[in-house]
Design a protein around this motif. Structure first.
Motif, PDB file in Angstrom:
ATOM      1  N   ARG A  94      13.893   6.335   5.460  1.00  0.00           N
ATOM      2  CA  ARG A  94      13.162   5.552   6.469  1.00  0.00           C
ATOM      3  C   ARG A  94      11.754   5.227   5.986  1.00  0.00           C
ATOM      4  NH1 ARG A  94      15.734   9.001  10.862  1.00  0.00           N
ATOM      5  NH2 ARG A  94      17.345   7.624  11.650  1.00  0.00           N
ATOM      6  N   HIS A  95      11.121   6.197   5.324  1.00  0.00           N
ATOM      7  CA  HIS A  95       9.781   5.954   4.794  1.00  0.00           C
ATOM      8  C   HIS A  95       9.809   4.877   3.718  1.00  0.00           C
ATOM      9  CE1 HIS A  95       8.568  10.314   6.063  1.00  0.00           C
ATOM     10  NE2 HIS A  95       8.722   9.505   7.090  1.00  0.00           N
ATOM     11  N   PHE A  96      10.826   4.898   2.875  1.00  0.00           N
ATOM     12  CA  PHE A  96      10.966   3.861   1.849  1.00  0.00           C
ATOM     13  C   PHE A  96      11.161   2.488   2.474  1.00  0.00           C
ATOM     14  CE2 PHE A  96      14.026   1.452  -0.873  1.00  0.00           C
ATOM     15  CZ  PHE A  96      13.092   1.012  -1.802  1.00  0.00           C
ATOM     16  N   LEU A  97      11.991   2.410   3.503  1.00  0.00           N
ATOM     17  CA  LEU A  97      12.210   1.132   4.183  1.00  0.00           C
ATOM     18  C   LEU A  97      10.917   0.622   4.817  1.00  0.00           C
ATOM     19  CD1 LEU A  97      15.681   1.781   5.865  1.00  0.00           C
ATOM     20  CD2 LEU A  97      15.199   0.398   3.850  1.00  0.00           C
ATOM     21  N   ALA A  98      10.114   1.537   5.361  1.00  0.00           N
ATOM     22  CA  ALA A  98       8.837   1.134   5.959  1.00  0.00           C
ATOM     23  C   ALA A  98       7.877   0.620   4.895  1.00  0.00           C
ATOM     24  CB  ALA A  98       8.218   2.310   6.709  1.00  0.00           C
ATOM     25  N   VAL A  99       7.828   1.283   3.742  1.00  0.00           N
ATOM     26  CA  VAL A  99       6.956   0.831   2.649  1.00  0.00           C
ATOM     27  C   VAL A  99       7.414  -0.537   2.157  1.00  0.00           C
ATOM     28  CG1 VAL A  99       6.286   1.290   0.255  1.00  0.00           C
ATOM     29  CG2 VAL A  99       6.223   3.124   1.925  1.00  0.00           C
ATOM     30  N   ALA A 100       8.717  -0.731   2.037  1.00  0.00           N
ATOM     31  CA  ALA A 100       9.244  -2.018   1.578  1.00  0.00           C
ATOM     32  C   ALA A 100       8.913  -3.131   2.579  1.00  0.00           C
ATOM     33  CB  ALA A 100      10.747  -1.930   1.368  1.00  0.00           C
ATOM     34  N   ALA A 101       8.982  -2.815   3.866  1.00  0.00           N
ATOM     35  CA  ALA A 101       8.709  -3.828   4.881  1.00  0.00           C
ATOM     36  C   ALA A 101       7.213  -4.137   4.998  1.00  0.00           C
ATOM     37  CB  ALA A 101       9.242  -3.365   6.232  1.00  0.00           C
ATOM     38  N   GLU A 102       6.376  -3.100   4.933  1.00  0.00           N
ATOM     39  CA  GLU A 102       4.941  -3.281   5.139  1.00  0.00           C
ATOM     40  C   GLU A 102       4.205  -3.671   3.858  1.00  0.00           C
ATOM     41  OE1 GLU A 102       3.339  -3.245   7.999  1.00  0.00           O
ATOM     42  OE2 GLU A 102       5.110  -2.694   9.173  1.00  0.00           O
ATOM     43  N   GLY A 103       4.696  -3.199   2.708  1.00  0.00           N
ATOM     44  CA  GLY A 103       4.018  -3.509   1.458  1.00  0.00           C
ATOM     45  C   GLY A 103       2.736  -2.724   1.254  1.00  0.00           C
ATOM     46  N   TYR A 150       1.143   1.589   1.738  1.00  0.00           N
ATOM     47  CA  TYR A 150       1.414   2.964   2.149  1.00  0.00           C
ATOM     48  C   TYR A 150       0.801   3.292   3.518  1.00  0.00           C
ATOM     49  CZ  TYR A 150       3.165   4.381  -2.464  1.00  0.00           C
ATOM     50  OH  TYR A 150       3.905   4.527  -3.608  1.00  0.00           O
ATOM     51  N   SER A 151      -0.433   2.883   3.741  1.00  0.00           N
ATOM     52  CA  SER A 151      -1.106   3.233   4.993  1.00  0.00           C
ATOM     53  C   SER A 151      -0.455   2.565   6.200  1.00  0.00           C
ATOM     54  CB  SER A 151      -2.586   2.850   4.926  1.00  0.00           C
ATOM     55  OG  SER A 151      -3.235   3.610   3.935  1.00  0.00           O
ATOM     56  N   ARG A 152      -0.108   1.299   6.057  1.00  0.00           N
ATOM     57  CA  ARG A 152       0.547   0.613   7.176  1.00  0.00           C
ATOM     58  C   ARG A 152       1.926   1.193   7.442  1.00  0.00           C
ATOM     59  NH1 ARG A 152      -2.053  -4.240   4.931  1.00  0.00           N
ATOM     60  NH2 ARG A 152      -0.170  -4.649   3.741  1.00  0.00           N
ATOM     61  N   ALA A 153       2.626   1.586   6.378  1.00  0.00           N
ATOM     62  CA  ALA A 153       3.934   2.234   6.551  1.00  0.00           C
ATOM     63  C   ALA A 153       3.770   3.584   7.241  1.00  0.00           C
ATOM     64  CB  ALA A 153       4.617   2.408   5.204  1.00  0.00           C
ATOM     65  N   ALA A 154       2.714   4.320   6.902  1.00  0.00           N
ATOM     66  CA  ALA A 154       2.452   5.609   7.534  1.00  0.00           C
ATOM     67  C   ALA A 154       2.151   5.432   9.016  1.00  0.00           C
ATOM     68  CB  ALA A 154       1.284   6.311   6.839  1.00  0.00           C
ATOM     69  N   ASN A 155       1.381   4.416   9.361  1.00  0.00           N
ATOM     70  CA  ASN A 155       1.106   4.139  10.778  1.00  0.00           C
ATOM     71  C   ASN A 155       2.386   3.760  11.515  1.00  0.00           C
ATOM     72  OD1 ASN A 155      -1.630   4.656  10.595  1.00  0.00           O
ATOM     73  ND2 ASN A 155      -2.152   2.532  10.159  1.00  0.00           N
ATOM     74  N   VAL A 200       9.054   1.714  -6.452  1.00  0.00           N
ATOM     75  CA  VAL A 200       7.890   0.956  -5.987  1.00  0.00           C
ATOM     76  C   VAL A 200       6.835   0.921  -7.080  1.00  0.00           C
ATOM     77  CG1 VAL A 200       8.233   1.439  -3.527  1.00  0.00           C
ATOM     78  CG2 VAL A 200       6.827   2.958  -4.892  1.00  0.00           C
ATOM     79  N   GLU A 201       6.023  -0.132  -7.048  1.00  0.00           N
ATOM     80  CA  GLU A 201       4.886  -0.275  -7.958  1.00  0.00           C
ATOM     81  C   GLU A 201       3.631  -0.403  -7.121  1.00  0.00           C
ATOM     82  OE1 GLU A 201       5.754  -3.849 -10.074  1.00  0.00           O
ATOM     83  OE2 GLU A 201       6.664  -2.787 -11.752  1.00  0.00           O
ATOM     84  N   GLU A 202       2.594   0.318  -7.507  1.00  0.00           N
ATOM     85  CA  GLU A 202       1.320   0.225  -6.796  1.00  0.00           C
ATOM     86  C   GLU A 202       0.452  -0.855  -7.433  1.00  0.00           C
ATOM     87  OE1 GLU A 202      -0.691   3.895  -5.878  1.00  0.00           O
ATOM     88  OE2 GLU A 202       1.163   4.996  -6.226  1.00  0.00           O
ATOM     89  N   HIS A 203      -0.210  -1.625  -6.583  1.00  0.00           N
ATOM     90  CA  HIS A 203      -1.138  -2.660  -7.014  1.00  0.00           C
ATOM     91  C   HIS A 203      -2.457  -2.427  -6.301  1.00  0.00           C
ATOM     92  CE1 HIS A 203       2.210  -4.806  -8.824  1.00  0.00           C
ATOM     93  NE2 HIS A 203       2.864  -4.726  -7.671  1.00  0.00           N
ATOM     94  N   GLU A 204      -3.456  -3.228  -6.649  1.00  0.00           N
ATOM     95  CA  GLU A 204      -4.759  -3.103  -6.001  1.00  0.00           C
ATOM     96  C   GLU A 204      -4.680  -3.415  -4.503  1.00  0.00           C
ATOM     97  OE1 GLU A 204      -7.302  -5.729  -8.094  1.00  0.00           O
ATOM     98  OE2 GLU A 204      -7.257  -4.547  -9.929  1.00  0.00           O
ATOM     99  N   ASP A 205      -3.846  -4.362  -4.139  1.00  0.00           N
ATOM    100  CA  ASP A 205      -3.771  -4.797  -2.748  1.00  0.00           C
ATOM    101  C   ASP A 205      -2.574  -4.233  -1.991  1.00  0.00           C
ATOM    102  OD1 ASP A 205      -2.036  -6.225  -4.312  1.00  0.00           O
ATOM    103  OD2 ASP A 205      -2.261  -8.102  -3.212  1.00  0.00           O
ATOM    104  N   GLY A 206      -1.847  -3.298  -2.570  1.00  0.00           N
ATOM    105  CA  GLY A 206      -0.713  -2.723  -1.852  1.00  0.00           C
ATOM    106  C   GLY A 206       0.363  -2.207  -2.779  1.00  0.00           C
TER     107      GLY A 206
END
Length: 111
Positions: free
Chosen positions: A7-16, A18-23, A48-54
């Motif tokens: 579920r956390h992975f799906l939230a990260v994929a949808a939000e793009g 980490y912080s918005r997925a956590a919220n 997942v890959e981390e970038h400066e903007d998400g």
């Protein structure tokens, strides 16, 4: 695989992000990152890959995204935690007697 990690992975994929997925999931950012790290360790590839903007989902992550969505949709619903405070028991104010130790004394003297 843990359903909450999926579920956390799906939230990260949808939000793009980490912080918005956590919220969205009502957990801490550290929990989201730990879930993603455990999934990546279990799969053996970066999802997942981390970038400066998400965060963005990798090609392997896109393939895994369909499987994760299917597993989450087929999983039984988790019970809702109503929360509330734990109630501390109010004892007599004395420590328990331990064999071989001197008896504890009263902290307050009665009148």
């Amino acid at each position: 695989m843990d359903i909450s990690a999926l579920r956390h992975f799906l939230a990260v994929a949808a939000e793009g992000h980490y912080s918005r997925a956590a919220n969205r999931e009502h957990v801490s950012r550290a929990t989201i990152e730990a879930s993603i790290a455990s999934l990546e360790a279990e799969i053996g590839r970066a999802i997942v890959e981390e970038h400066e903007d998400g965060v963005s989902v990798t090609e392997e992550g896109q393939i895994f995204l369909e499987e994760a969505a299917a597993r989450v949709s087929n999983a039984p619903a988790e019970p809702v935690n109503r929360g509330g405070k734990a109630k501390a028991s109010k004892g007599k104010g004395r420590a328990p007697v331990v064999k071989g130790e001197p008896k504890p004394f009263k902290k307050r003297q009665g009148r």
